[in-house]
Design a protein around this motif. Structure first.
Motif, mmCIF file in Angstrom:
data_model
loop_
_atom_site.group_PDB
_atom_site.id
_atom_site.type_symbol
_atom_site.label_atom_id
_atom_site.label_comp_id
_atom_site.label_asym_id
_atom_site.label_seq_id
_atom_site.Cartn_x
_atom_site.Cartn_y
_atom_site.Cartn_z
ATOM 1 N N ALA A 145 0.841 -1.134 -0.124
ATOM 2 C CA ALA A 145 0.006 -0.112 -0.045
ATOM 3 C C ALA A 145 1.036 1.208 0.096
ATOM 4 C CB ALA A 145 -0.948 -0.091 1.147
ATOM 5 N N ALA A 146 2.163 1.146 -0.110
ATOM 6 C CA ALA A 146 3.044 2.296 -0.407
ATOM 7 C C ALA A 146 3.656 2.246 -1.794
ATOM 8 C CB ALA A 146 4.032 2.132 0.787
ATOM 9 N N GLN A 147 3.969 3.309 -2.448
ATOM 10 C CA GLN A 147 4.468 3.486 -3.626
ATOM 11 C C GLN A 147 5.871 3.879 -3.547
ATOM 12 O OE1 GLN A 147 1.401 6.550 -5.013
ATOM 13 N NE2 GLN A 147 1.756 5.040 -6.910
ATOM 14 N N ASP A 148 6.625 4.390 -2.626
ATOM 15 C CA ASP A 148 8.214 4.640 -2.610
ATOM 16 C C ASP A 148 8.973 3.877 -1.765
ATOM 17 O OD1 ASP A 148 7.383 6.768 -4.267
ATOM 18 O OD2 ASP A 148 6.875 7.940 -2.375
ATOM 19 N N GLU A 149 8.197 2.707 -1.045
ATOM 20 C CA GLU A 149 8.967 1.861 -0.352
ATOM 21 C C GLU A 149 8.029 0.667 -0.247
ATOM 22 O OE1 GLU A 149 9.804 2.379 4.040
ATOM 23 O OE2 GLU A 149 7.673 3.544 4.228
ATOM 24 N N LEU A 150 8.601 -0.482 0.515
ATOM 25 C CA LEU A 150 8.078 -1.454 0.803
ATOM 26 C C LEU A 150 7.146 -1.437 2.045
ATOM 27 C CD1 LEU A 150 7.438 -4.416 -0.332
ATOM 28 C CD2 LEU A 150 9.284 -5.303 1.166
ATOM 29 N N GLY A 151 5.788 -1.374 1.903
ATOM 30 C CA GLY A 151 5.047 -0.800 3.086
ATOM 31 C C GLY A 151 3.586 -1.641 2.967
ATOM 32 N N PHE A 152 3.402 -2.505 4.016
ATOM 33 C CA PHE A 152 2.305 -3.200 3.794
ATOM 34 C C PHE A 152 1.100 -2.649 4.536
ATOM 35 C CE2 PHE A 152 5.291 -6.913 3.149
ATOM 36 C CZ PHE A 152 5.127 -6.929 1.765
ATOM 37 N N LEU A 153 -0.209 -2.762 4.165
ATOM 38 C CA LEU A 153 -1.270 -2.890 5.113
ATOM 39 C C LEU A 153 -1.538 -4.201 5.580
ATOM 40 C CD1 LEU A 153 -4.065 -1.850 6.267
ATOM 41 C CD2 LEU A 153 -4.966 -2.446 4.057
ATOM 42 N N MET A 154 -1.595 -4.365 7.003
ATOM 43 C CA MET A 154 -1.625 -5.642 7.501
ATOM 44 C C MET A 154 -3.235 -5.849 8.155
ATOM 45 S SD MET A 154 1.232 -7.367 7.419
ATOM 46 C CE MET A 154 1.396 -8.685 8.456
ATOM 47 N N ALA A 155 -3.867 -6.488 7.730
ATOM 48 C CA ALA A 155 -5.123 -6.997 8.132
ATOM 49 C C ALA A 155 -5.422 -8.374 8.551
ATOM 50 C CB ALA A 155 -6.266 -6.597 7.400
ATOM 51 N N MET A 156 -4.908 -8.801 9.700
ATOM 52 C CA MET A 156 -4.829 -10.001 10.153
ATOM 53 C C MET A 156 -5.581 -10.536 11.450
ATOM 54 S SD MET A 156 -1.108 -10.806 10.817
ATOM 55 C CE MET A 156 -0.243 -9.910 12.163
ATOM 56 N N ASN A 157 -5.859 -11.814 11.553
ATOM 57 C CA ASN A 157 -6.399 -12.267 13.001
ATOM 58 C C ASN A 157 -5.314 -13.400 13.346
ATOM 59 O OD1 ASN A 157 -8.902 -11.133 13.032
ATOM 60 N ND2 ASN A 157 -9.699 -12.410 11.430
ATOM 61 N N LEU A 158 -4.850 -12.997 14.596
ATOM 62 C CA LEU A 158 -4.130 -14.089 15.394
ATOM 63 C C LEU A 158 -5.063 -15.075 15.994
ATOM 64 C CD1 LEU A 158 -1.381 -11.284 16.714
ATOM 65 C CD2 LEU A 158 -1.166 -12.526 14.820
ATOM 66 N N ALA A 159 -4.893 -16.117 15.537
ATOM 67 C CA ALA A 159 -6.032 -17.259 16.042
ATOM 68 C C ALA A 159 -4.960 -18.023 16.727
ATOM 69 C CB ALA A 159 -6.402 -18.040 14.872
ATOM 70 N N PHE A 160 -5.260 -18.220 18.318
ATOM 71 C CA PHE A 160 -4.403 -18.951 18.925
ATOM 72 C C PHE A 160 -4.922 -20.249 19.308
ATOM 73 C CE2 PHE A 160 -3.376 -14.546 20.017
ATOM 74 C CZ PHE A 160 -2.070 -14.427 19.724
ATOM 75 N N THR A 161 -4.007 -21.245 19.328
ATOM 76 C CA THR A 161 -4.205 -22.549 19.383
ATOM 77 C C THR A 161 -3.824 -23.314 20.719
ATOM 78 O OG1 THR A 161 -2.631 -23.278 17.975
ATOM 79 C CG2 THR A 161 -4.763 -22.953 16.824
ATOM 80 N N ALA A 162 -3.044 -22.668 21.411
ATOM 81 C CA ALA A 162 -2.361 -23.196 22.552
ATOM 82 C C ALA A 162 -2.983 -22.537 23.987
ATOM 83 C CB ALA A 162 -0.904 -23.157 22.355
ATOM 84 N N GLY A 163 -2.592 -23.554 24.812
ATOM 85 C CA GLY A 163 -2.832 -23.114 26.376
ATOM 86 C C GLY A 163 -4.133 -22.245 26.452
ATOM 87 N N LYS A 164 -4.048 -21.282 27.503
ATOM 88 C CA LYS A 164 -5.479 -20.884 27.909
ATOM 89 C C LYS A 164 -6.048 -19.996 26.660
ATOM 90 C CE LYS A 164 -3.413 -17.093 30.468
ATOM 91 N NZ LYS A 164 -3.506 -16.072 31.481
ATOM 92 N N TYR A 165 -5.142 -19.609 25.865
ATOM 93 C CA TYR A 165 -5.746 -18.850 24.749
ATOM 94 C C TYR A 165 -6.255 -19.430 23.550
ATOM 95 C CZ TYR A 165 -3.430 -15.107 27.450
ATOM 96 O OH TYR A 165 -2.960 -14.181 28.344
ATOM 97 N N ASN A 166 -6.162 -20.910 23.473
ATOM 98 C CA ASN A 166 -6.817 -21.776 22.394
ATOM 99 C C ASN A 166 -8.075 -21.303 22.208
ATOM 100 O OD1 ASN A 166 -7.195 -23.840 20.785
ATOM 101 N ND2 ASN A 166 -7.262 -25.445 22.286
ATOM 102 N N GLY A 167 -8.233 -20.823 20.859
ATOM 103 C CA GLY A 167 -9.714 -20.506 20.423
ATOM 104 C C GLY A 167 -9.983 -18.848 20.464
#
Ligand SMILES: *[C@@H]1O[C@H](CO)[C@@H](O)[C@H](O)[C@H]1NC(C)=O
Ligand SMILES: *[C@@H]1O[C@H](CO)[C@@H](O)[C@H](O)[C@H]1NC(C)=O
Length: 180
Positions: A99-121
């Motif tokens: 999303a940037a023209q003059d350098e490498l620059g990303f728009l990040m749109a992500m979900n961190l979906a946890f699968t371990a320990g108490k944060y699973n789900g």
């Protein structure tokens, strides 16, 4: 007469909304806590086991280095340690877009979906700017679900390893998140 009739739905709406606020259950004092999460993100763009796949071509106006217009869909592994075979803790699922023209620059749109320990789900949602060649990138945590419902916070990303030929990378994440 007619103007009063027109007002009626609005009056009803006001009455209904005040009714719902007054009838809500007594307030519990929810205690907000700060959690720190540390993990490694494996962006595999090369080979048959790629977990991040570009789905668009660069824009005609893109500089060769900026990847402007390239949208990549990812389902990247998250692990406890830099080794991709170490304990898996979740997946980073979403998109990053040039999303940037003059350098490498990303728009990040992500979900961190946890699968371990108490944060699973439980899930944290990230929406932010990521210029991956900068030493540290800061991205907002804009929400979450499960144990992370009502979450807000901040993710710091640092490249741990990058293969300039293939583009594969391992990125260290430190996430601080306020949640209940
Ligand atoms: C893909 O993954 C399989 C199973 O883990 C492995 O045997 C294979 O070597 C991998 N292929 C590449 C190109 O990395
Ligand atoms: C995470 O939760 C899923 C669904 O409840 C379960 O199948 C899985 O075994 C859990 N994983 C771990 C590592 O606890």
């Amino acid at each position: 007469m007619a103007p009063n009739l027109l007002l009626l739905p609005f009056l009803l709406l006001i009455l209904l909304s005040s009714a719902t606020t007054t009838s809500s259950s007594p307030k519990k004092t929810l205690k907000e806590k700060l959690s720190h999460l540390h993990f490694y993100f494996h962006d595999v763009v090369s080979g048959r086991n790629a977990t991040a796949v570009p789905v668009t071509k660069p824009a005609a106006s893109s500089q060769p280095f900026s990847a402007f217009g390239v949208i990549t869909i990812m389902d990247d592994l998250l692990t406890e340690r830099p080794d991709p075979n170490s304990q898996p803790v979740g997946r980073a699922q979403g998109i990053y877009a040039g999303a940037a023209q003059d350098e490498l620059g990303f728009l990040m749109a992500m979900n961190l979906a946890f699968t371990a320990g108490k944060y699973n789900g439980s899930v944290l949602s990230v929406l932010g700017r990521n210029p991956p060649l900068h030493p540290v990138r800061e991205m907002p945590i804009v929400g979450g679900s499960g144990l992370f419902r009502f979450a807000r916070g901040d993710a710091l990303a640092r490249t741990h390893w990058l293969d300039f030929t293939t583009g594969d990378a391992i990125v260290e994440y430190n996430v601080h998140v306020l949640h209940y």
